[in-house]
Scaffold this active site. Structure first.
Site, PDB file in Angstrom:
ATOM      1  N   GLU A 179     -12.204   7.568   3.895  1.00 33.31           N
ATOM      2  CA  GLU A 179     -12.528   8.875   3.297  1.00 33.31           C
ATOM      3  C   GLU A 179     -12.632   9.952   4.381  1.00 33.31           C
ATOM      4  OE1 GLU A 179     -15.673   8.736   0.343  1.00 33.31           O
ATOM      5  OE2 GLU A 179     -14.472   7.410  -0.908  1.00 33.31           O
ATOM      6  N   GLU A 302     -11.452   1.350  -3.210  1.00 31.33           N
ATOM      7  CA  GLU A 302     -12.752   1.618  -3.854  1.00 31.33           C
ATOM      8  C   GLU A 302     -12.494   2.045  -5.290  1.00 31.33           C
ATOM      9  OE1 GLU A 302     -15.652   3.968  -1.767  1.00 31.33           O
ATOM     10  OE2 GLU A 302     -14.992   3.185   0.189  1.00 31.33           O
TER      11      GLU A 302
END
Ligand code: AHR
Length: 500
Positions: A179, A302
């Site tokens: 991220e 995720e």
């Protein structure tokens, strides 16, 4: 049950195989977050909780049963603050740090590289390590890979030996950051693409260890991120990640409760879970532009539900209960992943124990299995099987004037020729009657059996006092005649059929 809606037809072409379902689609993610690693997996050798070399036995056995193929670690956001050298050597000397991202608690680094690799050995799964780009150096990342995989004489390999591990480990999957558009450094895609190119250069292949390099990908529908990464670095990556969570409410203003939710939150949860299909399609279209052969895997490392934490628990620990609604979300995702198996090569549900859409919840020495766990168990038969061509037309699930397809389906054929069909009926009020036409089957004595997970209430879940409220049972709502199946799916149900 109020009614069975009709107009649901499925044709499965058992002789049209569309490619393999990579077993890594059934991957997991365990972060140093809340009680996932500490207590959920690692209790230490001196714990009164039965363990093997510090890893709790009950959790290990449960995870082995669902055939975890790959495990991502150490984060998540934690990965971009993690310095691996703090987590090796004698435990009493390991540096203590503050886990600033998750609850501000002290991290004693007792679970480090050696312990993680041991866990993967016990689970017989592939390790997937996520390296630190946000706050770590190129040298640090490079030395981690050397420490783990170099066979000969070198500073890092010698250090590994001093710490008790003679042979190098096999490490296939390595993520270059996490991220990086957010907690991993708040970068622009152009900047991260350049950093990716630089960091990955020093992620070396030692001996016959070949690293599959995964670039940090987009958040939800940030298609520009995918475009920029692919354009500037596609030839240097094996995989590109995508993160998407199913959140019924608003991330900042209130996500919604895991167990105390109204009907409309059931509907919106299903709608948002189904959105994964559009995200894969659109990101994949961009990837196709630079990689028409689909060499690069989409790695959805995720995914899962994200609700408000359970009342009274640490907000930074992301502990949530898990209901039949989560079971439907898991089944919907797997049907979507199977049907995109040409591009989706790995996914990792967030997270394995005690965090977000967990498989397992623990309380001290007690452990329960969640409805999500049971769906992983029911669907594991699809691992490494061939996806079959499915034509379907389903009726709609309507709520407050909005419509969704009531049922989703996927099918596969395994190496022994068994066909598995998985179906989800997302309607919280109505059952579904289905006619399923099985084509391309030659065997004379075909038979069908199945397993179902369902519940009487939308928020049915397992507790430490009542651990078996939601669990799979034999499915009796199917008959087979002349290669035609008549199926009755109750409302809120996930079914896996085996046809042999
Ligand atoms: O899974 C919880 C967090 O969600 C991860 O640490 C992060 O990568 C994502 O935002």
């Amino acid at each position: 049950m109020e009614a069975f809606l009709v107009a649901n037809n499925v044709i499965i072409n058992a002789d049209i195989q569309k490619g393999r379902i990579n077993k890594n689609i059934y991957g997991h993610f365990a972060e140093h977050l809340g009680r996932c690693i500490y207590e959920g997996i690692w209790v230490g050798e001196d714990s009164s909780i039965p363990n093997t070399k510090g890893i709790r036995n009950d959790v290990l056995a449960a995870l082995k049963n669902i055939k975890v193929p790959v495990l991502r670690w150490p984060g998540g956001c934690f990965a971009d603050e993690y310095h691996w050298k703090d987590g090796i050597g004698p435990k009493e000397n390991r540096k203590r740090m503050v886990n600033t991202h998750w609850g501000g608690v002290v991290e004693n680094n007792h679970f480090g590289t050696h312990e993680f690799m041991l866990l993967c050995e016990f689970l017989e799964c592939e390790p997937y390590i996520c390296g630190n780009v946000g706050s770590g150096t190129v040298q640090e990342m490079s030395e981690w890979v050397e420490y783990m995989t170099f066979e000969g004489e070198s500073p890092m390999a010698n250090w590994r030996r001093e710490n008790g591990r003679e042979e190098p480990w096999k490490l296939k999957y390595f993520g270059v950051g996490n991220e990086n558009w957010g907690c991993g450094g708040n970068m622009r895609p152009e900047y991260y693409a350049d950093l990716y190119r630089r960091y990955q250069t020093y992620v070396r292949n030692y001996g016959n260890n070949k690293v599959y390099k995964i670039a940090g990908g987009a958040n939800v529908d940030d298609y520009n991120w995918t475009e920029v990464l692919m354009k500037n670095a596609h030839w240097l990556m094996d995989g590109l990640s995508l993160h998407y969570y199913t959140i019924p409410g608003d991330f900042w203003l209130g996500k919604g409760s895991a167990i105390d939710f109204p009907e409309d939150e059931w509907f919106i949860t299903m709608k948002k879970a189904l959105h994964m299909d559009e995200l894969i399609t659109k990101h994949s279209t961009i990837m196709d532009k630079y990689d028409p052969q689909k060499r690069i895997g989409m790695i959805i490392d995720e995914w899962g539900t994200w609700f408000d934490v359970e009342p009274g628990t640490n907000p930074g620990f992301l502990y949530q209960q898990n209901t039949i609604r989560d079971a439907l979300v898991a089944g919907l995702h797997f049907n979507i992943f199977h049907n995109h198996a040409d591009r989706v090569q790995m996914t990792n549900i967030a997270q394995t124990v005690n965090v977000l859409q967990a498989m397992i919840l623990t309380e001290g020495e007690k452990m329960i299995l969640t409805p999500t766990y049971h769906v992983f168990d029911m669907y594991k038969v699809h691992q490494d099987a061939e996806v079959l061509a499915v034509d379907s037309s389903f009726g709609t699930y309507e709520y407050n004037g909005e419509k969704l397809p009531q049922v989703t389906v996927s099918a596969s054929k395994n190496a022994e020729g068994k066909i598995h069909v998985s179906l989800c009926n997302i309607d919280h009020q109505n059952g579904a009657e289905l006619d399923l036409d099985l084509r391309g089957i030659t065997a004379a004595n075909t038979k069908v059996s199945g397993t179902i997970i369902t519940a009487d209430t939308m928020n049915a879940h397992n507790t430490f006092e009542q651990p078996d409220v939601v669990k799979p049972v034999e499915f009796t709502g199917v008959t087979l005649e002349n290669n035609k199946l008549a199926i009755k799916l109750p409302e809120m149900s996930v079914v896996t059929l085996v046809i042999e």
